[in-house]
Design a protein around this motif. Structure first.
Motif, short mmCIF file in Angstrom:
data_model
loop_
_atom_site.label_atom_id
_atom_site.label_comp_id
_atom_site.label_asym_id
_atom_site.label_seq_id
_atom_site.Cartn_x
_atom_site.Cartn_y
_atom_site.Cartn_z
N TRP A 89 51.14 7.74 -62.64
CA TRP A 89 50.76 9.15 -62.56
C TRP A 89 49.52 9.40 -61.69
O TRP A 89 49.29 10.54 -61.27
N THR A 90 48.74 8.36 -61.39
CA THR A 90 47.45 8.60 -60.73
C THR A 90 47.61 9.09 -59.28
O THR A 90 46.97 10.07 -58.88
N LEU A 91 48.45 8.41 -58.50
CA LEU A 91 48.61 8.81 -57.11
C LEU A 91 49.29 10.17 -56.97
O LEU A 91 48.84 11.01 -56.17
N PRO A 92 50.37 10.46 -57.71
CA PRO A 92 50.94 11.81 -57.64
C PRO A 92 49.95 12.90 -58.03
O PRO A 92 49.92 13.97 -57.42
N LEU A 93 49.12 12.63 -59.04
CA LEU A 93 48.10 13.61 -59.42
C LEU A 93 47.11 13.82 -58.28
O LEU A 93 46.74 14.97 -57.96
N ALA A 94 46.69 12.72 -57.65
CA ALA A 94 45.76 12.82 -56.53
C ALA A 94 46.38 13.61 -55.38
O ALA A 94 45.72 14.44 -54.74
N LEU A 95 47.65 13.35 -55.09
CA LEU A 95 48.32 14.07 -54.01
C LEU A 95 48.46 15.56 -54.33
O LEU A 95 48.34 16.41 -53.44
N ALA A 96 48.71 15.89 -55.60
CA ALA A 96 48.80 17.29 -55.99
C ALA A 96 47.46 18.01 -55.79
O ALA A 96 47.41 19.13 -55.25
N MET A 97 46.38 17.37 -56.21
CA MET A 97 45.06 17.97 -56.01
C MET A 97 44.70 18.06 -54.53
O MET A 97 44.11 19.04 -54.07
N ALA A 98 45.10 17.04 -53.77
CA ALA A 98 44.85 17.07 -52.32
C ALA A 98 45.64 18.20 -51.67
O ALA A 98 45.13 18.89 -50.77
N GLY A 99 46.88 18.41 -52.12
CA GLY A 99 47.68 19.50 -51.56
C GLY A 99 47.06 20.86 -51.82
O GLY A 99 47.04 21.73 -50.94
N PHE A 143 43.16 9.67 -46.26
CA PHE A 143 42.78 10.97 -46.83
C PHE A 143 41.36 10.94 -47.37
O PHE A 143 40.55 11.81 -47.04
N GLY A 144 41.04 9.92 -48.17
CA GLY A 144 39.74 9.91 -48.81
C GLY A 144 38.58 9.88 -47.84
O GLY A 144 37.62 10.64 -47.99
N TRP A 145 38.65 8.99 -46.83
CA TRP A 145 37.58 8.95 -45.84
C TRP A 145 37.81 9.90 -44.68
O TRP A 145 37.03 10.83 -44.46
N PHE A 192 51.97 18.47 -46.27
CA PHE A 192 52.00 18.72 -47.70
C PHE A 192 53.15 19.65 -48.08
O PHE A 192 53.70 19.55 -49.18
N ALA A 193 53.54 20.55 -47.17
CA ALA A 193 54.71 21.39 -47.44
C ALA A 193 55.97 20.54 -47.52
O ALA A 193 56.82 20.71 -48.41
N LEU A 194 56.11 19.59 -46.57
CA LEU A 194 57.27 18.70 -46.59
C LEU A 194 57.29 17.83 -47.83
O LEU A 194 58.35 17.58 -48.42
N PHE A 195 56.12 17.37 -48.23
CA PHE A 195 56.05 16.52 -49.42
C PHE A 195 56.46 17.31 -50.67
O PHE A 195 57.20 16.79 -51.52
N THR A 196 56.03 18.56 -50.75
CA THR A 196 56.42 19.40 -51.89
C THR A 196 57.92 19.62 -51.92
O THR A 196 58.57 19.51 -52.98
#
Length: 452
Positions: free
Chosen positions: A254-264, A196-198, A304-308
């Protein structure tokens, strides 16, 4: 088009990347590694890195060598680093794969293989970042695509460094507690930085330029586009903090879930931007590469819809690998294959017909390809990717391998289409090249033509 010069080694990057993709799919079909083995099994790690570095890494590197000059309207800086970067990547990848196969007791285990591979890969990616960032640095004011590509270089460097640190305890060279803690907890963050990042950040930035160009849409910076950039940057900071905490021996959940939320949220805004670009287009007939790219973007949104949904129903852990598969093969690989279909034809057109413009009948870029035939292969690929994702969701490995076989067939067929375009096999007779034009090599540069 400013900056539309030929990068002599781009085709070599693409060809090597396709070989790695074919090899990775073939291993999956044979039952080697995931999904026949756990994802953290050394055999699975070999397949994962063959796909992520060999296929996607080389694909993105080759694309950047060609399109960063277009984005920056400047010549590529230090272009002579392109070949060493390619060679270092391949040697480093082979050492990395050898190390994983040694851990799996398939090959003799050499303690130095994993760290040596990590060092060579770091050097290769450092060379790529230098070429990209040095080219972009001279292009002021910075365009939106340039800002995204520059942002993507930060997690690329982070991915290489973290991966190198992983190799030290994995190879047995050290049992330093902080590095062991990093290996045990920072694997998902390492994958996030790379995929995702790169790759995703870079792909989003480049797509703004390519889709507006192919669809003849107005090229303008939207407020949502800026917000996407800030959200992705904030997500990368969160992941970086998580990696530091993991290495310090105090993992933060909490860091990775927060990052995934912002990415979503960023992906949602990106979907709105793409919808606006498509609605504002002046070209009504949409070419196949754009259709494939839009399908890939749809699969990104579905991820991201499936992840949510998985978080809401409480089965996020079970959905991680199906979503990761769809993300890797639906979004990144689908987008890559779709754009390769256009890039290969366009670069071939520049190489063969650029020198004879105004002196001979010149075909359109579309005349170098057969869209009707290729459309069937793209349909097969995306359908097979969806089927493989469903097979992972329902824990049906045989279904996954069958779908991967269909994916492999589609990829091989598309590779044949790329070769046919390079050979000018579908060019109408009226636009045949004059006999005095020497055919260029299929993959390697000819070194006897000017950059155009």
């Amino acid at each position: 088009m400013p900056g539309a010069t030929l990068s002599p080694w781009t085709m070599s990057y693409f060809a090597t990347a396709l070989v790695c993709l074919v090899a990775g799919l073939a291993l999956m079909i044979s039952g080697f590694g995931y999904p026949s083995a756990p994802i953290d099994d050394p055999a699975s790690l070999a397949v994962v890195h063959l796909i992520s570095i060999g296929w996607l890494g080389l694909l993105f590197a080759g694309s950047l060598l060609q399109f960063v000059p277009v984005i920056a309207s400047r010549q590529l800086q230090s272009p002579r680093l392109a070949l060493p970067a390619l060679l270092l990547t391949m040697i480093g990848l082979l050492l990395l794969l050898g190390g994983f196969l040694g851990l799996a007791d398939i090959l003799p285990f050499w303690t130095w293989a994993l760290p040596a591979g990590g060092i060579l890969l770091m050097l290769a990616l450092a060379g790529l970042c230098w070429m990209v960032l040095a080219t972009l640095a001279a292009a002021r004011p910075y365009s939106l695509p340039a800002e995204f590509v520059a942002l993507g270089c930060v997690p690329l460097i982070g991915t290489a460094v973290v991966g190198m640190l992983f190799t030290l305890p994995l190879s047995g060279l050290t049992d330093e507690p902080h590095l062991v803690s990093l290996v045990l907890t920072a694997g998902p963050a390492h994958a996030y930085l790379g995929l995702f990042g790169w790759m995703t950040v870079t792909a989003i930035g480049v797509s703004y330029r390519l889709l507006t160009m192919f669809l003849l849409s107005p090229e303008r910076t939207r407020g949502t586009s800026r917000t996407i950039g800030w959200l992705m940057a904030a997500a990368l900071v969160a992941v970086g903090c998580g990696i530091v905490l993991d290495g310090a021996g105090s993992p933060a959940d909490w860091t990775l879930p927060l990052a995934l939320a912002m990415a979503g949220l960023a992906v949602l805004l990106y979907a709105l931007d793409i919808r606006g670009i498509v609605r504002e287009r002046k070209r009504k007939a949409v070419e196949l590469n754009v259709v494939a790219s839009l399908l890939a973007i749809a699969m990104l949104i579905i991820c991201f819809a499936l992840f949510t949904v998985s978080i809401v129903v409480g089965n996020a852990a079970e959905m991680v690998m199906p979503i990761a598969y769809l993300f890797t093969f639906g979004w990144l690989t689908g987008l890559g294959l779709g754009q390769l279909y256009k890039i290969v034809a366009f670069m071939t057109w520049l190489e063969f017909y650029g020198p004879v413009l105004g002196r001979a009948v010149v075909p359109r870029v579309q005349d170098l390809v057969n869209e009707r035939r290729a459309a069937a292969w793209f349909s097969l690929y995306f359908a097979a990717t969806a089927a493989a994702t469903a097979g992972l969701f329902f824990d049906m490995p045989e279904m996954v391998r069958g779908a991967a076989l269909a994916q492999l067939a589609a990829v091989c067929a598309l590779a044949f289409e790329f070769i046919q375009a390079r050979r000018l096999a579908m060019v109408p007779a009226a636009a045949r090249l004059p006999s005095g034009i020497t055919a260029r090599r299929l993959i390697l540069p000819s070194f006897n033509g000017r950059s155009r």
